[in-house]
Scaffold this active site. Structure first.
Site, PDB file in Angstrom:
ATOM      1  N   PHE A 150      30.976 -11.563 -22.922  1.00 62.77           N
ATOM      2  CA  PHE A 150      30.506 -12.253 -21.715  1.00 62.77           C
ATOM      3  C   PHE A 150      29.569 -11.385 -20.875  1.00 62.77           C
ATOM      4  CE2 PHE A 150      34.365 -14.424 -22.971  1.00 62.77           C
ATOM      5  CZ  PHE A 150      33.980 -15.751 -22.871  1.00 62.77           C
ATOM      6  N   GLU A 153      22.891  -9.432 -19.498  1.00 65.69           N
ATOM      7  CA  GLU A 153      21.808  -8.440 -19.560  1.00 65.69           C
ATOM      8  C   GLU A 153      21.430  -8.077 -18.131  1.00 65.69           C
ATOM      9  OE1 GLU A 153      18.629  -9.845 -22.116  1.00 65.69           O
ATOM     10  OE2 GLU A 153      20.065 -10.291 -23.690  1.00 65.69           O
ATOM     11  N   PHE A 250      25.311 -18.964  -9.586  1.00 64.50           N
ATOM     12  CA  PHE A 250      24.588 -19.852 -10.522  1.00 64.50           C
ATOM     13  C   PHE A 250      24.156 -21.175  -9.868  1.00 64.50           C
ATOM     14  CE2 PHE A 250      25.342 -16.828 -13.693  1.00 64.50           C
ATOM     15  CZ  PHE A 250      24.537 -17.147 -14.774  1.00 64.50           C
ATOM     16  N   CYS A 261      20.656 -16.598 -24.758  1.00 62.04           N
ATOM     17  CA  CYS A 261      21.990 -17.203 -24.892  1.00 62.04           C
ATOM     18  C   CYS A 261      22.062 -18.644 -24.420  1.00 62.04           C
ATOM     19  CB  CYS A 261      23.011 -16.357 -24.132  1.00 62.04           C
ATOM     20  SG  CYS A 261      23.312 -14.777 -24.919  1.00 62.04           S
ATOM     21  N   ARG A 329      13.189 -13.574 -24.856  1.00 64.80           N
ATOM     22  CA  ARG A 329      13.555 -14.678 -25.743  1.00 64.80           C
ATOM     23  C   ARG A 329      13.765 -15.962 -24.913  1.00 64.80           C
ATOM     24  NH1 ARG A 329      18.155 -11.685 -29.319  1.00 64.80           N
ATOM     25  NH2 ARG A 329      18.509 -10.633 -27.339  1.00 64.80           N
TER      26      ARG A 329
HETATM   27  P1  NAD Z   1      19.973  -8.746 -30.841  1.00 64.51           P
HETATM   28  O1  NAD Z   1      18.969  -9.524 -31.572  1.00 64.51           O
HETATM   29  O2  NAD Z   1      19.555  -7.938 -29.655  1.00 64.51           O
HETATM   30  O3  NAD Z   1      20.742  -7.763 -31.834  1.00 64.51           O
HETATM   31  C1  NAD Z   1      21.157  -8.125 -33.105  1.00 64.51           C
HETATM   32  C2  NAD Z   1      21.082  -6.899 -34.006  1.00 64.51           C
HETATM   33  O4  NAD Z   1      21.663  -7.213 -35.270  1.00 64.51           O
HETATM   34  C3  NAD Z   1      19.658  -6.428 -34.305  1.00 64.51           C
HETATM   35  O5  NAD Z   1      19.533  -5.056 -33.996  1.00 64.51           O
HETATM   36  C4  NAD Z   1      19.467  -6.701 -35.806  1.00 64.51           C
HETATM   37  O6  NAD Z   1      18.627  -5.763 -36.424  1.00 64.51           O
HETATM   38  C5  NAD Z   1      20.908  -6.566 -36.281  1.00 64.51           C
HETATM   39  N1  NAD Z   1      21.180  -7.241 -37.563  1.00 64.51           N
HETATM   40  C6  NAD Z   1      20.816  -8.477 -37.965  1.00 64.51           C
HETATM   41  N2  NAD Z   1      21.267  -8.734 -39.207  1.00 64.51           N
HETATM   42  C7  NAD Z   1      21.964  -7.636 -39.609  1.00 64.51           C
HETATM   43  C8  NAD Z   1      22.689  -7.282 -40.759  1.00 64.51           C
HETATM   44  N3  NAD Z   1      22.810  -8.143 -41.777  1.00 64.51           N
HETATM   45  N4  NAD Z   1      23.248  -6.075 -40.822  1.00 64.51           N
HETATM   46  C9  NAD Z   1      23.146  -5.200 -39.803  1.00 64.51           C
HETATM   47  N5  NAD Z   1      22.490  -5.473 -38.660  1.00 64.51           N
HETATM   48  C10 NAD Z   1      21.908  -6.681 -38.551  1.00 64.51           C
HETATM   49  O7  NAD Z   1      21.091  -9.808 -30.390  1.00 64.51           O
HETATM   50  P2  NAD Z   1      22.035  -9.772 -29.107  1.00 64.51           P
HETATM   51  O8  NAD Z   1      21.295 -10.282 -27.926  1.00 64.51           O
HETATM   52  O9  NAD Z   1      22.733  -8.463 -29.025  1.00 64.51           O
HETATM   53  O10 NAD Z   1      23.088 -10.908 -29.498  1.00 64.51           O
HETATM   54  C11 NAD Z   1      24.025 -10.710 -30.522  1.00 64.51           C
HETATM   55  C12 NAD Z   1      25.078 -11.789 -30.432  1.00 64.51           C
HETATM   56  O11 NAD Z   1      25.796 -11.675 -29.198  1.00 64.51           O
HETATM   57  C13 NAD Z   1      24.526 -13.213 -30.458  1.00 64.51           C
HETATM   58  O12 NAD Z   1      25.415 -14.040 -31.133  1.00 64.51           O
HETATM   59  C14 NAD Z   1      24.470 -13.597 -28.994  1.00 64.51           C
HETATM   60  O13 NAD Z   1      24.550 -14.985 -28.784  1.00 64.51           O
HETATM   61  C15 NAD Z   1      25.709 -12.901 -28.469  1.00 64.51           C
HETATM   62  N6  NAD Z   1      25.673 -12.561 -27.041  1.00 64.51           N
HETATM   63  C16 NAD Z   1      24.542 -12.053 -26.501  1.00 64.51           C
HETATM   64  C17 NAD Z   1      24.520 -11.717 -25.159  1.00 64.51           C
HETATM   65  C18 NAD Z   1      23.268 -11.164 -24.519  1.00 64.51           C
HETATM   66  O14 NAD Z   1      23.219 -11.107 -23.290  1.00 64.51           O
HETATM   67  N7  NAD Z   1      22.275 -10.758 -25.266  1.00 64.51           N
HETATM   68  C19 NAD Z   1      25.668 -11.870 -24.370  1.00 64.51           C
HETATM   69  C20 NAD Z   1      26.821 -12.377 -24.972  1.00 64.51           C
HETATM   70  C21 NAD Z   1      26.816 -12.709 -26.317  1.00 64.51           C
END
Ligand code: NAD
Length: 432
Positions: A150, A153, A250, A261, A329
């Site tokens: 949760f 960023e 919000f 997200c 994004r």
């Molecule tokens: P991101 O794109 O920043 O990071 C994903 C990482 O996974 C990348 O570094 C990519 O190279 C790596 N990756 C992809 N395929 C891979 C594999 N097969 N093996 C190893 N590494 C691999 O994504 P994020 O923003 O950190 O989001 C990740 C997840 O968390 C998503 O499901 C998102 O919905 C969830 N989430 C994100 C946030 C946010 O604020 N960004 C908050 C809560 C939940």
């Protein structure tokens, strides 16, 4: 404890750094070798306040290891977090292929009992797909936990170190105990861990994001009405946000929600509903209102320059989908800028952190400036998309001198309309 985090993006790297900060040894695995090379050399791939210092400190103490080798992570850890991306597929569902690819890799390398935890936001039923996939390839015992994240960023470190709640979905009491031990350092004041069934944990994440998006779309719809009837949406916001049953968070109207997200998770929830025979009428409407809000704002700008688009240059302040991140994004700024460019307008832009990724996402079609005032030189209007602190109290005289004509389109309601109008500006904000 020995932990592995697979996928070191916004969620994975923060998770790894914070778990290392609590004394755990964390192996960070990513299949992006440039990212891993960079991290080994102290290059932090994203902007997140406080992250650089935390990663460097724990790296120096030997508590963070960076590798592209999943086997190394699986061999050396009891708990394996999956934190890879789950982007939208063309039909709006969540694409879990990266999660399944990691599960497959774990299955190929697991030789002893492990706890496999999804941190990624994954649709209802993913637990079954991951479990079935691993079981089809190995007899090595493992448990599965759904542990949605949760963090926000921009305040991710603080959110992780002091979570309002931690949701842990597992059916196994022994695993609950291990997860509790892992998270105890983050819950010193009170226990904020919520155990539930895996399927409920999966849905809780989508429900949370859909609720947040609903509040934003609700306020944006009210702002559209305010524009028509001459009411002030900021006063409405205060008028309802002070009601303790509603609360103030919000409720900010603007150019619509974006980011990595909310849009994708709301789309995925609509898709999950359809798959299960439930028409998510309200959640669908949240998406429609969001698109309409972006279009309304864009149209206000393009209508202003109707017939002279080819001669118009816009100074844009803010490219990230929100302040304190470099994430672009699904940023409303980029969606709107694409439409400005399609109309033939030129864009000179400034963002404290998100300039390079935005230029890349827009195929180099905007001019990036070193500061907000440079972007104004020779431009025909200022358009604001992101609520960075440094945009809140600017030198209005300096803005007016640099613009060809003092016009501001403010997608975040940063200024007091009276002050700006007194300073000689034509000022267009949202719902005021
Ligand atoms: P991101 O794109 O920043 O990071 C994903 C990482 O996974 C990348 O570094 C990519 O190279 C790596 N990756 C992809 N395929 C891979 C594999 N097969 N093996 C190893 N590494 C691999 O994504 P994020 O923003 O950190 O989001 C990740 C997840 O968390 C998503 O499901 C998102 O919905 C969830 N989430 C994100 C946030 C946010 O604020 N960004 C908050 C809560 C939940």
């Amino acid at each position: 404890m020995k932990i592995c985090v697979v996928g070191v993006g916004y969620v994975g790297l923060v998770t790894a750094a914070c778990l290392a900060e609590a004394g755990n040894k964390v192996t960070c695995v990513d299949n992006n070798s440039d990212k891993i090379e960079g991290l080994k050399n102290g290059v932090i791939p994203i902007y997140e306040p406080g992250l650089t210092e935390m990663v460097k400190r724990n790296d120096k103490l030997g508590r963070l290891i960076f590798t592209t080798d999943l086997k190394q992570g699986v061999d050396d850890s009891l708990i394996i977090f999956i934190g890879v991306g789950t982007p939208s597929a063309p039909d709006g569902s969540a694409d879990i292929s990266a999660v399944l690819a990691v599960a497959d890799g774990i299955a190929q390398n697991i030789t002893d009992y492990r706890i496999i935890v999804t941190k990624s936001t994954v649709p209802i039923g993913t637990h079954k797909k991951v479990i079935d996939l691993i079981k089809s390839k190995t007899n090595t015992p493992f448990d599965y936990v759904s542990n949605p994240e949760f963090l926000r960023e921009g305040s991710a470190i603080d959110d992780y170190m002091r979570p309002e709640r931690i949701i842990v979905g597992t059916e196994n009491p022994a695993v609950r105990e291990i997860m509790k031990q892992l998270y105890d350092p983050f819950m010193r004041k009170s226990n904020r861990i919520l155990f539930m069934h895996t399927v409920s944990a999966e849905l809780a994440k989508y429900a949370a994001n859909a609720m947040l998006a609903t509040r934003i779309s609700f306020m944006n719809e009210i702002s559209a009405l305010c524009d028509q009837i001459g009411a002030d949406v900021e006063l409405i916001r205060q008028g309802i946000g002070t009601d303790s049953r509603i609360g103030p968070s919000f409720l900010f109207p603007g150019v619509g929600f974006g980011g990595s997200c909310l849009p994708k998770d709301v789309r995925a929830l609509v898709h999950t509903g359809a798959e299960n025979g439930v028409n998510m009428a309200l959640v669908k409407a949240v998406l429609e209102v969001n698109s309409a809000q972006q279009e309304r704002f864009t149209k206000r700008v393009t209508d202003y320059f109707a017939g002279r688009e080819a001669d118009a240059t816009l100074a844009v302040w803010g490219l990230a989908f929100k302040a304190k991140t470099d994430d672009v994004r699904e940023s409303p700024a980029l969606n709107c800028i694409k439409k400005f460019l399609d109309c033939g307008m030129k864009v000179k832009a400034y963002d404290p952190e998100a300039g390079p990724p935005a230029v890349e996402a827009l195929n180099g079609k905007i001019e990036l400036c070193q500061n907000g005032y440079d972007a104004l030189e020779g431009s025909d209007a200022l358009v604001i998309f992101t609520e960075w602190q440094e945009f809140r109290n600017p030198d209005l005289e300096a803005i007016a001198v640099r613009l060809n004509k003092p016009v501001i389109f403010d997608g975040k309601n940063l200024f007091d309309p009276q002050n700006v109008q007194k300073a000689g500006f034509e000022y267009y904000s949202v719902g005021r």
